[in-house]
Design a protein around this motif. Structure first.
Motif, PDB file in Angstrom:
ATOM      1  N   SER A  91       0.856  -1.190   0.000  1.00 50.05           N
ATOM      2  CA  SER A  91       0.000   0.000   0.000  1.00 50.05           C
ATOM      3  C   SER A  91       0.891   1.237   0.000  1.00 50.05           C
ATOM      4  CB  SER A  91      -0.893   0.007   1.234  1.00 50.05           C
ATOM      5  OG  SER A  91      -0.103   0.224   2.396  1.00 50.05           O
ATOM      6  N   TYR A  92       0.271   2.398  -0.252  1.00 45.17           N
ATOM      7  CA  TYR A  92       1.020   3.650  -0.181  1.00 45.17           C
ATOM      8  C   TYR A  92       1.640   3.822   1.194  1.00 45.17           C
ATOM      9  CZ  TYR A  92      -1.243   5.329  -4.500  1.00 45.17           C
ATOM     10  OH  TYR A  92      -1.672   5.501  -5.788  1.00 45.17           O
ATOM     11  N   VAL A  93       0.907   3.415   2.221  1.00 44.08           N
ATOM     12  CA  VAL A  93       1.404   3.529   3.595  1.00 44.08           C
ATOM     13  C   VAL A  93       2.638   2.655   3.784  1.00 44.08           C
ATOM     14  CG1 VAL A  93       0.853   3.135   6.019  1.00 44.08           C
ATOM     15  CG2 VAL A  93      -0.868   4.137   4.511  1.00 44.08           C
ATOM     16  N   GLY A 132       1.503   8.844  -2.816  1.00 43.08           N
ATOM     17  CA  GLY A 132       0.329   8.874  -3.682  1.00 43.08           C
ATOM     18  C   GLY A 132       0.505   9.826  -4.853  1.00 43.08           C
ATOM     19  N   ARG A 133       1.057  11.021  -4.573  1.00 42.54           N
ATOM     20  CA  ARG A 133       1.298  11.985  -5.654  1.00 42.54           C
ATOM     21  C   ARG A 133       2.306  11.437  -6.653  1.00 42.54           C
ATOM     22  NH1 ARG A 133       2.752  16.372  -2.026  1.00 42.54           N
ATOM     23  NH2 ARG A 133       0.892  16.659  -0.820  1.00 42.54           N
ATOM     24  N   ALA A 134       3.357  10.814  -6.142  1.00 47.81           N
ATOM     25  CA  ALA A 134       4.383  10.254  -7.024  1.00 47.81           C
ATOM     26  C   ALA A 134       3.801   9.135  -7.890  1.00 47.81           C
ATOM     27  CB  ALA A 134       5.554   9.733  -6.195  1.00 47.81           C
ATOM     28  N   MET A 135       2.966   8.300  -7.295  1.00 55.01           N
ATOM     29  CA  MET A 135       2.348   7.206  -8.053  1.00 55.01           C
ATOM     30  C   MET A 135       1.450   7.751  -9.156  1.00 55.01           C
ATOM     31  SD  MET A 135       3.472   4.340  -6.780  1.00 55.01           S
ATOM     32  CE  MET A 135       2.305   3.025  -7.045  1.00 55.01           C
ATOM     33  N   LYS A 136       0.711   8.831  -8.863  1.00 56.74           N
ATOM     34  CA  LYS A 136      -0.149   9.432  -9.882  1.00 56.74           C
ATOM     35  C   LYS A 136       0.675   9.999 -11.031  1.00 56.74           C
ATOM     36  CE  LYS A 136      -4.086  10.321  -6.971  1.00 56.74           C
ATOM     37  NZ  LYS A 136      -4.965  11.274  -6.321  1.00 56.74           N
ATOM     38  N   LYS A 137       1.824  10.605 -10.717  1.00 61.01           N
ATOM     39  CA  LYS A 137       2.696  11.126 -11.769  1.00 61.01           C
ATOM     40  C   LYS A 137       3.261   9.983 -12.614  1.00 61.01           C
ATOM     41  CE  LYS A 137       4.132  15.419  -9.576  1.00 61.01           C
ATOM     42  NZ  LYS A 137       5.251  16.196  -9.041  1.00 61.01           N
ATOM     43  N   LEU A 138       3.679   8.917 -11.959  1.00 63.81           N
ATOM     44  CA  LEU A 138       4.203   7.762 -12.691  1.00 63.81           C
ATOM     45  C   LEU A 138       3.127   7.157 -13.580  1.00 63.81           C
ATOM     46  CD1 LEU A 138       6.284   6.050  -9.864  1.00 63.81           C
ATOM     47  CD2 LEU A 138       7.194   7.189 -11.894  1.00 63.81           C
ATOM     48  N   ALA A 139       1.896   7.104 -13.070  1.00 66.74           N
ATOM     49  CA  ALA A 139       0.792   6.545 -13.848  1.00 66.74           C
ATOM     50  C   ALA A 139       0.420   7.457 -15.014  1.00 66.74           C
ATOM     51  CB  ALA A 139      -0.420   6.300 -12.954  1.00 66.74           C
ATOM     52  N   ALA A 149      -2.879  -2.661 -12.895  1.00 69.09           N
ATOM     53  CA  ALA A 149      -2.872  -4.112 -13.097  1.00 69.09           C
ATOM     54  C   ALA A 149      -4.263  -4.675 -12.800  1.00 69.09           C
ATOM     55  CB  ALA A 149      -1.819  -4.761 -12.209  1.00 69.09           C
ATOM     56  N   TRP A 150      -4.851  -4.263 -11.673  1.00 71.11           N
ATOM     57  CA  TRP A 150      -6.207  -4.677 -11.315  1.00 71.11           C
ATOM     58  C   TRP A 150      -6.726  -3.760 -10.218  1.00 71.11           C
ATOM     59  CZ3 TRP A 150      -1.887  -7.360  -9.762  1.00 71.11           C
ATOM     60  CH2 TRP A 150      -1.735  -7.570  -8.404  1.00 71.11           C
ATOM     61  N   LYS A 165     -12.072   0.435  -4.350  1.00 73.19           N
ATOM     62  CA  LYS A 165     -11.500   1.714  -4.764  1.00 73.19           C
ATOM     63  C   LYS A 165      -9.981   1.658  -4.872  1.00 73.19           C
ATOM     64  CE  LYS A 165     -15.118   4.629  -2.806  1.00 73.19           C
ATOM     65  NZ  LYS A 165     -15.397   5.753  -1.901  1.00 73.19           N
ATOM     66  N   THR A 166      -9.388   0.529  -4.559  1.00 70.08           N
ATOM     67  CA  THR A 166      -7.942   0.382  -4.568  1.00 70.08           C
ATOM     68  C   THR A 166      -7.462  -0.105  -5.929  1.00 70.08           C
ATOM     69  OG1 THR A 166      -7.976  -0.168  -2.221  1.00 70.08           O
ATOM     70  CG2 THR A 166      -5.983  -0.731  -3.439  1.00 70.08           C
ATOM     71  N   THR A 167      -6.479   0.592  -6.488  1.00 72.28           N
ATOM     72  CA  THR A 167      -5.884   0.203  -7.758  1.00 72.28           C
ATOM     73  C   THR A 167      -4.478  -0.310  -7.500  1.00 72.28           C
ATOM     74  OG1 THR A 167      -7.138   1.909  -8.918  1.00 72.28           O
ATOM     75  CG2 THR A 167      -5.233   1.002 -10.062  1.00 72.28           C
ATOM     76  N   PHE A 168      -4.183  -1.470  -8.043  1.00 67.63           N
ATOM     77  CA  PHE A 168      -2.849  -2.039  -7.959  1.00 67.63           C
ATOM     78  C   PHE A 168      -2.143  -1.775  -9.284  1.00 67.63           C
ATOM     79  CE2 PHE A 168      -5.301  -4.315  -4.856  1.00 67.63           C
ATOM     80  CZ  PHE A 168      -4.433  -4.430  -3.782  1.00 67.63           C
TER      81      PHE A 168
END
Length: 95
Positions: free
Chosen positions: A4-6, A20-27, A35-36, A40-43
Motif C-alpha cells: 500500500s502507499y502507507v 500517492g502523488r508520485a504514483m499518480k505522476k508515474l501513472a 494491473a487490477w 477503490k484500490t488500484t494495484f
C-alpha cells in the motif's frame, strides 16, 4: 509484491500523501500501469515496455495494447523549468 502507499511510505520514510502523488505522476506518464482493482484500490505494475527482456515475438505479445511511456526529453524539462521560473519572476515584478 503488493504494498500500500502507507507501506511504501514507511519503507522510504516518506508521507503516504507524497507517495500517492508520485504514483499518480508515474501513472500519468504510463511508467506504471493499472494491473487490477479491488473496490477503490488500484494495484499497479511497471510498464512492461520499460523492462521486458526476451525474444521480440514474446515482447510484442506481452506488451500488446500497453500504452507507450511518456518520458519527456531532458532538454524539454529544462526549457519548461526555465519558462516557469520566468513566469514566476514576471508575477513577482508585477506585484
Amino acid at each position: 509484491m503488493k504494498l500500500s502507499y502507507v507501506d511504501i511510505a514507511h519503507k522510504l520514510e516518506m508521507k503516504a500523501v507524497t507517495v500517492g502523488r508520485a504514483m499518480k505522476k508515474l501513472a500519468s506518464g504510463h511508467l506504471i500501469i493499472p494491473a487490477w482493482e479491488v473496490g477503490k484500490t488500484t494495484f499497479y505494475r511497471v510498464n512492461p515496455l520499460l523492462n521486458y527482456d526476451g525474444r521480440s515475438a514474446q515482447q510484442r505479445a506481452a506488451t500488446y495494447g500497453v500504452p507507450v511511456p511518456l518520458v519527456p526529453h531532458p532538454d524539454q524539462v529544462a526549457a519548461d523549468k526555465a519558462k516557469q521560473e520566468a513566469l514566476e519572476k514576471e508575477k513577482e515584478a508585477a506585484a
